[in-house]
Design a protein around this motif. Structure first.
Motif, PDB file in Angstrom:
ATOM      1  N   VAL A   1       0.827  -1.246   0.054  1.00  0.00           N
ATOM      2  CA  VAL A   1       0.033  -0.178   0.030  1.00  0.00           C
ATOM      3  C   VAL A   1       0.796   1.380  -0.018  1.00  0.00           C
ATOM      4  CG1 VAL A   1      -0.216  -0.003   2.599  1.00  0.00           C
ATOM      5  CG2 VAL A   1      -2.030   0.853   0.913  1.00  0.00           C
TER       6      VAL A   1
ATOM      7  N   VAL B   1      -7.808   3.299   2.167  1.00  0.00           N
ATOM      8  CA  VAL B   1      -7.292   1.923   1.788  1.00  0.00           C
ATOM      9  C   VAL B   1      -6.111   1.404   2.785  1.00  0.00           C
ATOM     10  CG1 VAL B   1      -5.662   2.735   0.051  1.00  0.00           C
ATOM     11  CG2 VAL B   1      -6.466   0.612  -0.035  1.00  0.00           C
TER      12      VAL B   1
ATOM     13  N   THR C   1      -6.026  -1.585   4.671  1.00  0.00           N
ATOM     14  CA  THR C   1      -4.997  -2.751   4.728  1.00  0.00           C
ATOM     15  C   THR C   1      -4.363  -3.170   5.948  1.00  0.00           C
ATOM     16  OG1 THR C   1      -4.193  -1.725   2.550  1.00  0.00           O
ATOM     17  CG2 THR C   1      -2.670  -3.138   3.873  1.00  0.00           C
TER      18      THR C   1
ATOM     19  N   MET D   1      -2.553  -3.387  -2.672  1.00  0.00           N
ATOM     20  CA  MET D   1      -3.789  -2.647  -2.373  1.00  0.00           C
ATOM     21  C   MET D   1      -3.704  -1.251  -3.148  1.00  0.00           C
ATOM     22  SD  MET D   1      -5.656  -4.312  -0.203  1.00  0.00           S
ATOM     23  CE  MET D   1      -6.108  -5.196   1.325  1.00  0.00           C
TER      24      MET D   1
ATOM     25  N   HIS E   1      -9.243  -0.078  -5.777  1.00  0.00           N
ATOM     26  CA  HIS E   1      -9.955   0.827  -4.261  1.00  0.00           C
ATOM     27  C   HIS E   1     -10.613   2.153  -5.065  1.00  0.00           C
ATOM     28  CE1 HIS E   1      -9.064  -2.092  -1.356  1.00  0.00           C
ATOM     29  NE2 HIS E   1      -7.696  -2.158  -1.897  1.00  0.00           N
TER      30      HIS E   1
END
Length: 380
Positions: A61, A72, A76, A159, A184
């Motif tokens: 991420v 996000v 995560t 992610m 996302h």
């Protein structure tokens, strides 16, 4: 909440020429990692994948989940921590600005290992942040390879790659490690992330990068671009082609909604590669009880930014009797100009800016609302 369990194989080859590796393994981790976000689900122990008997999942991420207040990044962290309690070995690769002299820091928090690149020491960003580094920072990629080799994941779950590198996915494919990519937002299509034009009207997609050059004005851009229009058109075209290759290299792409899936399919992502998988959520501890008859308490929780549409919500509430309705706004405000414009617009209204809150307070805050408002301008 029932989630989709993917069982079928993902045939064919990735665009980089490598074979799709371990689709069954990727499918199982894909399903479990997001079903785990709902603590009410009973997740079985992971099947043996190595000497330690634990499936090892490396999440990627763009921003350190331990520091981020929303988005996000928080998701995560939640998924990684819950999976760790279910017997999986989880780690997160990300970045943060630190005073440390270590270029790649490693730490553990709540059973999850973190590999954090110190962005303060990245040479390119100390000189001039270039457009290419917003999606393919090779210095970050070198640090990722060190973390990848040290952790030796069974599955790589991306992610977000903003300001990291698409090479992260391609490297895992080269090493025969299954890759999952989560959609996302629309970053793989739009460098502004949300497919909104500078005037906040919706954009249908990059058209190979041709439409993106109009968003290159530094006034509206997330990254400083001092490029002429022809150069910008070429730069955006390269970005579009590169990230399409990265995205299509995944064994599984998951989308949280039909709308997100549709937009990606319309912009060239193979429909059969995208699996619909709604977000997991935490159960509220007890049911909401309305506090005052005839009085409505609205709540907004999220980043206070133009694309979230709070100005639209305030316009809708203008003229409503403040004795009948209240709006509580929770969230971080990175755009101070926008924040001050909202405060001015809210004068004379029953609007309270509450700031941020700790994760432990989430249940209490949500229970205090009669209605959770979601005035976003983009297709989240």
């Amino acid at each position: 909440m029932e989630h989709l369990l993917v069982e079928q194989e993902v045939p064919g080859q990735a665009l980089d020429g490598s074979e799709n590796t371990g689709p069954d393994q990727a499918s199982r981790a894909h399903s479990r990692s997001h079903r785990a976000a709902d603590e009410a689900l009973d997740i079985p122990a992971p099947e043996e994948t190595g000497a330690a008997g634990q499936m090892k999942i490396l999440f990627v991420v763009h921003e350190n989940p331990l520091d981020a207040p929303a988005g996000v990044q928080v998701y995560t962290r939640s998924v990684a921590e819950i999976l760790a309690t279910k017997g999986f070995e989880t780690a997160v690769f990300s970045q943060r600005e630190s005073d440390s002299d270590e270029r790649l820091e490693e730490l553990e928090h709540n059973g999850v290992r973190y590999f954090l690149v110190n962005s303060r020491l990245l040479s390119v960003r100390n000189k001039r942040f270039r457009f290419r580094e917003s999606y393919d920072d090779r210095e970050v990629f070198e640090h990722f390879k060190a973390a990848f080799d040290g952790f030796k994941p069974d599955v790589l779950h991306i992610m977000h790659l903003l300001t990291l590198s698409g090479e992260i996915a391609l490297h895992a494919k080269e090493k025969k490690v299954p890759v999952i990519i989560g959609l996302h937002d629309y970053w793989y299509l739009c460098h502004r992330i949300n497919l909104l034009k500078p005037d906040l009207s919706p954009c249908s997609g990059p058209d190979g990068g041709a439409k993106c050059r109009h968003c290159g004005d530094p006034k509206y851009n997330r990254f400083p671009l001092s490029l002429t229009m022809p150069i910008m058109a070429s730069a955006f075209s390269k970005r579009t082609r590169y990230l399409r290759r990265v995205l299509n290299s995944a064994d599984i792409i998951h989308s949280p909604s039909q709308a997100t899936k549709r937009i990606y399919v319309e912009n060239g992502t193979p429909e059969d590669k995208i699996e619909l998988l709604p977000y997991g959520y935490m159960q509220i501890e007890s049911p909401h009880k309305k506090k005052m008859p005839g009085y409505i308490r609205l709540g907004f929780v999220g980043t206070i930014a133009p694309h979230k549409g709070l100005h639209v919500l305030l316009d809708a509430l203008w003229g409503v009797d403040p004795a009948r309705i209240e709006l509580q706004i929770y969230g971080e405000a990175p755009d101070r100009g926008y924040y001050e414009s909202l405060r001015k617009k809210a004068e004379g209204m029953n609007v309270k800016f509450m700031g941020t809150f700790k994760r432990s307070e989430l249940s209490r805050i949500y229970q205090s609302f009669d209605i959770l408002a979601f005035p976003t301008l983009w297709s989240e």
